[in-house]
Design an enzyme around this catalytic site. Structure first.
Site, PDB file in Angstrom:
ATOM      1  N   GLY A  20      29.245  39.950  19.644  1.00  0.00           N
ATOM      2  CA  GLY A  20      28.804  39.785  21.024  1.00  0.00           C
ATOM      3  C   GLY A  20      27.289  39.700  21.129  1.00  0.00           C
ATOM      4  O   GLY A  20      26.565  39.827  20.132  1.00  0.00           O
ATOM      5  N   ARG A  45      37.931  39.480  12.960  1.00  0.00           N
ATOM      6  CA  ARG A  45      37.994  38.243  12.173  1.00  0.00           C
ATOM      7  C   ARG A  45      36.832  38.206  11.200  1.00  0.00           C
ATOM      8  O   ARG A  45      35.764  38.743  11.494  1.00  0.00           O
ATOM      9  CB  ARG A  45      37.952  37.020  13.104  1.00  0.00           C
ATOM     10  N   LEU A  80      31.642  46.712  21.937  1.00  0.00           N
ATOM     11  CA  LEU A  80      32.861  45.998  22.305  1.00  0.00           C
ATOM     12  C   LEU A  80      32.890  45.748  23.810  1.00  0.00           C
ATOM     13  O   LEU A  80      32.484  46.605  24.594  1.00  0.00           O
ATOM     14  CB  LEU A  80      34.095  46.814  21.924  1.00  0.00           C
ATOM     15  N   GLY A  81      33.383  44.602  24.201  1.00  0.00           N
ATOM     16  CA  GLY A  81      33.510  44.334  25.621  1.00  0.00           C
ATOM     17  C   GLY A  81      34.040  42.936  25.872  1.00  0.00           C
ATOM     18  O   GLY A  81      33.865  42.038  25.057  1.00  0.00           O
ATOM     19  N   TYR A 132      36.278  47.415  37.107  1.00  0.00           N
ATOM     20  CA  TYR A 132      35.393  47.264  35.950  1.00  0.00           C
ATOM     21  C   TYR A 132      34.492  48.493  35.795  1.00  0.00           C
ATOM     22  O   TYR A 132      34.402  49.090  34.711  1.00  0.00           O
ATOM     23  CB  TYR A 132      34.543  46.010  36.121  1.00  0.00           C
ATOM     24  N   LYS A 136      34.502  51.580  32.802  1.00  0.00           N
ATOM     25  CA  LYS A 136      33.287  51.922  32.068  1.00  0.00           C
ATOM     26  C   LYS A 136      32.941  53.396  32.237  1.00  0.00           C
ATOM     27  O   LYS A 136      32.548  54.083  31.286  1.00  0.00           O
ATOM     28  CB  LYS A 136      32.119  51.055  32.541  1.00  0.00           C
ATOM     29  N   LEU A 159      23.487  40.493  31.289  1.00  0.00           N
ATOM     30  CA  LEU A 159      22.888  40.271  29.975  1.00  0.00           C
ATOM     31  C   LEU A 159      22.409  38.839  29.811  1.00  0.00           C
ATOM     32  O   LEU A 159      23.137  37.889  30.115  1.00  0.00           O
ATOM     33  CB  LEU A 159      23.902  40.592  28.876  1.00  0.00           C
ATOM     34  N   ARG A 167      29.981  30.980  30.741  1.00  0.00           N
ATOM     35  CA  ARG A 167      30.408  31.840  31.842  1.00  0.00           C
ATOM     36  C   ARG A 167      29.622  31.393  33.074  1.00  0.00           C
ATOM     37  O   ARG A 167      28.445  31.727  33.235  1.00  0.00           O
ATOM     38  CB  ARG A 167      30.132  33.314  31.525  1.00  0.00           C
TER      39      ARG A 167
END
Length: 218
Positions: A20, A45, A80-81, A132, A136, A159, A167
């Site tokens: 990420g 992966r 992670l997210g 969301y 968190k 971010l 996105r």
């Protein structure tokens, strides 16, 4: 004359979520930092990393307990997210953003980890009406209760950085982010990563949060 600390006495860092935006920057910083002995990257992966300092471990995140030895580290970075849209459902989102990070924390603590660094989010609150933010916040509370010597939650806003995926909402937010109050303006992924690495190296006892404004100062 300067002498380098023997690798045996330098901390082992575990990084989860290395693909990420923030994870990539954490990997870069940890790999380049002479104070870090080695870096273990836990991924779903295979990924190529051009550094003898890095060990890539491909794990089944639905059976993390079978890889418990891979989670033996001094410092644990969890980046992670996902998004609800990408995950496909609230349940799938919660699995990635709550279940996996919490299990990583629990297993790493059992293996002797001392410091835990988490990428959370601005507005994280276990009592929030926003799903969301609530997830968190619940994760922060759960990790804080595990008992690490030092815990740091980075709470960035939007971010900024180069993503492999498009996105649309984020692009719009980044374009007009300068109009937001300063504490909510976009933050560079490298600034978030630097804040976490700095916190890991300082090892301040207890549970602490880094606000978006503080992260933007890195």
């Amino acid at each position: 004359m300067t002498t380098e600390t023997p690798s045996a006495t330098r901390p082992v860092a575990l990084l989860v979520g290395a693909t990420g935006l923030v994870g990539q920057q954490c990997l870069r910083l940890l790999t380049q930092d002479p104070a870090v002995g080695s870096v273990r990257v836990l991924v779903r992966r295979p990924m190529a990393v051009d550094s003898p300092k890095v060990q890539v471990c491909v794990a089944d995140f639905d059976r993390l307990e079978t890889h418990a030895d891979w989670l033996a580290a001094d410092w644990v970075f969890c980046a992670l997210g996902t998004t609800i849209a990408k995950a496909g459902s609230r349940g799938a989102f919660r699995q990635v953003d709550f279940d996996y990070p919490l299990q990583v924390a629990q297993l790493a603590k059992a293996q002797g980890a001392k410091r835990f660094l988490l990428v959370s989010a601005t507005g994280a609150d276990a009592k929030s009406k926003v799903f969301y933010s609530r997830v968190k916040g619940e994760l922060e509370e759960a990790i804080a209760a595990i008992g690490f010597e030092s815990v740091t939650f980075a709470r960035p806003s939007l971010l900024a950085g180069e993503r492999d995926e498009v996105r649309i909402a984020e692009r719009i937010g980044l374009k007009f982010g300068w109009l937001l109050p300063e504490r909510y303006r976009p933050v560079q992924a490298r600034q978030v990563a630097q804040g976490l690495v700095n916190a890991a190296k300082s090892g301040r006892p207890g549970v602490h949060g880094l606000t978006n404004l503080e992260l933007r100062l890195n």
